[in-house]
Motif scaffolding. Structure first.
Motif, mmCIF file in Angstrom:
data_model
loop_
_atom_site.group_PDB
_atom_site.id
_atom_site.type_symbol
_atom_site.label_atom_id
_atom_site.label_comp_id
_atom_site.label_asym_id
_atom_site.label_seq_id
_atom_site.Cartn_x
_atom_site.Cartn_y
_atom_site.Cartn_z
ATOM 1 N N ARG A 470 0.769 -1.246 0.257
ATOM 2 C CA ARG A 470 0.127 -0.314 0.128
ATOM 3 C C ARG A 470 0.988 1.235 -0.065
ATOM 4 N N GLY A 471 0.821 2.561 -0.332
ATOM 5 C CA GLY A 471 0.977 3.521 -0.999
ATOM 6 C C GLY A 471 2.321 3.185 -1.346
ATOM 7 N N PHE A 474 3.612 0.592 -2.809
ATOM 8 C CA PHE A 474 2.666 -0.869 -3.957
ATOM 9 C C PHE A 474 3.014 -0.788 -5.205
ATOM 10 N N ALA A 496 -1.679 -3.351 -5.571
ATOM 11 C CA ALA A 496 -2.327 -2.571 -4.515
ATOM 12 C C ALA A 496 -2.924 -3.709 -3.560
ATOM 13 N N ALA A 497 -2.527 -3.491 -1.624
ATOM 14 C CA ALA A 497 -3.369 -4.499 -1.631
ATOM 15 C C ALA A 497 -4.992 -4.639 -1.319
ATOM 16 N N GLY A 498 -4.780 -3.480 -1.511
ATOM 17 C CA GLY A 498 -6.876 -2.458 -1.067
ATOM 18 C C GLY A 498 -7.142 -3.524 -2.098
ATOM 19 N N GLU A 499 -6.713 -4.258 -3.487
ATOM 20 C CA GLU A 499 -7.032 -4.760 -4.569
ATOM 21 C C GLU A 499 -7.350 -5.786 -4.433
ATOM 22 N N ALA A 518 5.450 -4.654 3.396
ATOM 23 C CA ALA A 518 4.049 -3.800 4.910
ATOM 24 C C ALA A 518 5.038 -3.039 6.157
ATOM 25 N N LEU A 523 -0.757 2.919 7.273
ATOM 26 C CA LEU A 523 -1.762 2.430 6.012
ATOM 27 C C LEU A 523 -1.168 0.714 6.775
ATOM 28 N N LYS A 526 -4.290 -1.984 7.768
ATOM 29 C CA LYS A 526 -5.097 -1.894 6.770
ATOM 30 C C LYS A 526 -4.278 -3.414 5.997
ATOM 31 N N THR A 527 -3.012 -2.882 5.626
ATOM 32 C CA THR A 527 -2.746 -4.395 5.154
ATOM 33 C C THR A 527 -2.874 -5.454 6.240
ATOM 34 N N ASN A 530 -5.182 -7.751 4.594
ATOM 35 C CA ASN A 530 -5.349 -8.008 3.667
ATOM 36 C C ASN A 530 -4.501 -9.795 3.962
#
Length: 607
Positions: A470-471, A474, A496-499, A518, A523, A526-527, A530
């Motif tokens: 992330r950030g 990514f 991106a980890a959010g994907e 990470a 962030l 959030k990671t 995932n």
């Protein structure tokens, strides 16, 4: 990369020192100098600019002596003047130095309080005065160096010549390479085996943390704990090649390990570490008059630029459009005259990047480029050049050029922030100080190679891999996946980890390794969520984080690579190293051609 040469010889050393320094010119420099013992007394000759200026000085003021040291310098602390050129000296010794002494300011304050006076603006002079103080306290030269080394914080290579000691050189390395050359009744020291090639083809390489005592008859090497050790002597091909692999198996491995040094020199071109400021003379762009930045690049350079986007927008609040060069010229992007077009390329010859540059030029934009080859076509056609000082990069898979591109982008983002008023002088100094720490952190991470090598024995067995971040992590995840694909031929993707839940999670099973980048930043939590999704589906996680991140994860991993805690701005440069090493060792175990992987070229000069 600065160049170091030292000779404990039997004939006049001045011309030999200069000859060796000429072989190191490819590393780049802005001043040069030599120090020699003449009848036991220290004499120095230094000159600003190229070696020809030093040669003229030596013709006008010749030197005699059979022991000496020489140096070509890229300015890190202090302007590139004769006053700041190496060697630095006191009445008792002379020293040459590659790298950065991070705590030089504290050392200088302490030494000045003790009555020692400084003549230059450099960090190196703190080493000279520190060792001199130990001598003044009754230590022998070897004892003085042994006592002083633990007090130095940073990454460095040192060679020290002592007044009255006609058969002694002392050397040390921590982060910057040094090689010992074995001659007939002579010993040599160089930052590269290339420099030693005219004198000997038998070379020993100092390991990380080593320091050595050289005489004409022998060399005694000690490790960082002070224990006497032996480093194997080997035949060097330095005479035959401009750039050698040294004691590394591949150029890629050598270039990975060169990063602490080349990053420091790249940063020093743009930042004044002494004052904690951007060198405005090397950033000839008025960012206050720019309302947008359009960046274009290919491959690894595109991922570097993608990380730079975060820095420009967060630090300077400057909007950034970024495109893969092969798409940019066909997108017909509306362009404003207040937009700066910035192109990133290692070779400066990348066809798609060059075509994009010419498109922007046709639209009347000001053109800037970040390149490693200042004589390249992209450089020649740019209005402003921001050079990286990575030196020649032989391995097709870019390593040191990537991190040097990041170094330039970080420095430019700070310059933009200062110009646009989004950071003040205090914040500028804080960020510059953080960037000055990169060589030390990089050096610490390189020591993790045995752990990374071990996990690669598992990674080599897989067919596919997934990288998440992330950030700024990514783009680094995409770069990690690219590296693995390039040299091991294992299919890998960076996301991106959010994907993860938007498709890639369908791939997760107990055969799929997931490399998660990470650092424990804002962030991180959030990671972790995932990572829990990956773990719940049997995915094998390789986590790259810091001590706090490792402690708080609470998830079983195939391996956790723990990096030092560090400021957010430098994390992408430091986390790039384990990502590179994962790809490198995996490819080595698979037996691929690491330096010249199939179907790839170093520079893509066709569309």
């Amino acid at each position: 990369m600065c160049g170091i040469i030292g000779i404990v010889g039997v004939s006049s050393v001045a011309p030999r020192l200069v000859d060796a320094l000429k072989r190191l010119e490819y590393r780049g420099y802005d001043s040069a100098g030599v120090a020699i013992l003449e009848d036991g007394a220290l004499t120095r000759r230094r000159a600003e600019g190229k070696l020809v200026n030093l040669e003229k000085r030596l013709v006008a003021e010749p030197m005699a002596g059979t022991i000496g040291i020489g140096h070509t310098r890229w300015a890190t602390h202090g302007a590139p003047t004769e006053r700041n050129a190496h060697p630095h000296a006191t009445a008792r010794l002379a020293v040459v130095h590659n790298g950065i002494i991070e705590n030089f300011a504290e050392l200088r304050t302490d030494l000045e309080a003790d009555g020692y006076r400084f003549e230059s603006d450099t960090d190196t002079e703190a080493v000279a005065q520190l060792v001199t103080r130990a001598l003044d306290h009754g230590r022998t030269p070897v004892e003085a160096v042994r006592e002083s080394l633990p007090k130095l914080k940073g990454a460095f290579a040192l060679a020290i010549l002592f007044a009255g000691e006609n058969n002694l050189l002392v050397a040390a390395r921590k982060g910057s390479p040094l090689a010992i050359g074995h001659g007939e009744g002579e010993m040599f020291l160089g930052s590269d085996a290339i420099a030693l090639a005219p004198f000997t083809d038998t070379v020993s390489y100092l390991d990380e943390g080593d320091w050595a005592v050289l005489t004409r008859e022998s060399v005694t090497i000690y490790d960082e704990n002070g224990a006497q050790v032996t480093r194997a002597a080997q035949k060097s091909a330095g005479a035959a090649f401009l750039v050698s692999k040294g004691n590394h198996r591949h150029f890629m491995e050598k270039e990975i390990h060169e990063q602490p040094e080349v990053i420091s020199h790249t940063l020093a071109h743009y930042l004044d570490f002494t004052r904690g400021r951007v060198r405005s003379e090397n950033v000839p762009v008025d960012f206050a008059r720019i309302d947008r930045l359009a960046i274009s690049a290919c491959g690894t350079a595109f991922y570097a630029a993608s990380i730079g986007k975060y820095w420009f927008e967060q630090i300077a609040r400057l909007p950034v459009d970024i495109d893969i060069a092969s798409e940019f010229r066909y997108r017909e992007m509306p362009l404003s005259k207040d937009t700066l077009a910035l192109f990133v390329s290692q070779s400066g010859e990348t066809a798609d990047t060059l075509a994009s540059l010419r498109y922007c030029k046709s639209q009347g934009l000001k053109i800037a480029s970040i390149v490693n080859v200042k004589e390249s076509t992209i450089a020649r056609e740019s209005d402003v050049i921001f050079p990286t000082l990575a030196g020649p990069e032989v391995g097709v898979a870019s390593t040191k050029a990537f991190t040097c591109q990041l170094a330039v982008l970080a420095a430019l983002a700070i310059a933009a922030g200062k110009a646009r008023g989004t950071i003040d002088e205090k914040e500028e100094q804080r960020l510059v100080r953080h960037l000055s720490e990169i060589p030390r952190f990089a050096n610490e991470v390189l020591r993790l190679s045995p752990q990374i090598e071990a996990v690669c024995r598992e990674l080599m067995l897989v067919k596919h891999a997934l990288y998440l971040g992330r950030g700024t992590s990514f783009p680094l995840a995409m770069e990690g996946a690219l590296k693995l694909k390039e040299i091991s031929y294992i299919h890998a993707e960076g996301y991106a980890a959010g994907e993860l839940k938007h498709g890639p999670i369908a791939l997760i099973d107990d055969t799929m390794p997931v490399i998660v980048i990470a650092p424990h930043d804002k962030l991180y939590e959030k990671t972790v969520s995932n990572m829990q999704e990956v773990a719940a589906r049997g995915g094998r996680i390789i986590l790259i984080t810091d001590a706090r991140g490792a402690k708080e994860t609470g998830i079983k991993t195939l391996d956790t690579i723990v990096l030092p805690d560090m400021p957010d701005i430098i994390a992408p440069l430091i986390y790039a190293l384990p990502v590179q090493m994962l790809a490198y060792y995996t490819a080595v175990f698979m037996g691929t051609d690491v330096d010249q992987p199939r179907n790839l070229a170093k520079s893509v000069t066709v569309e």
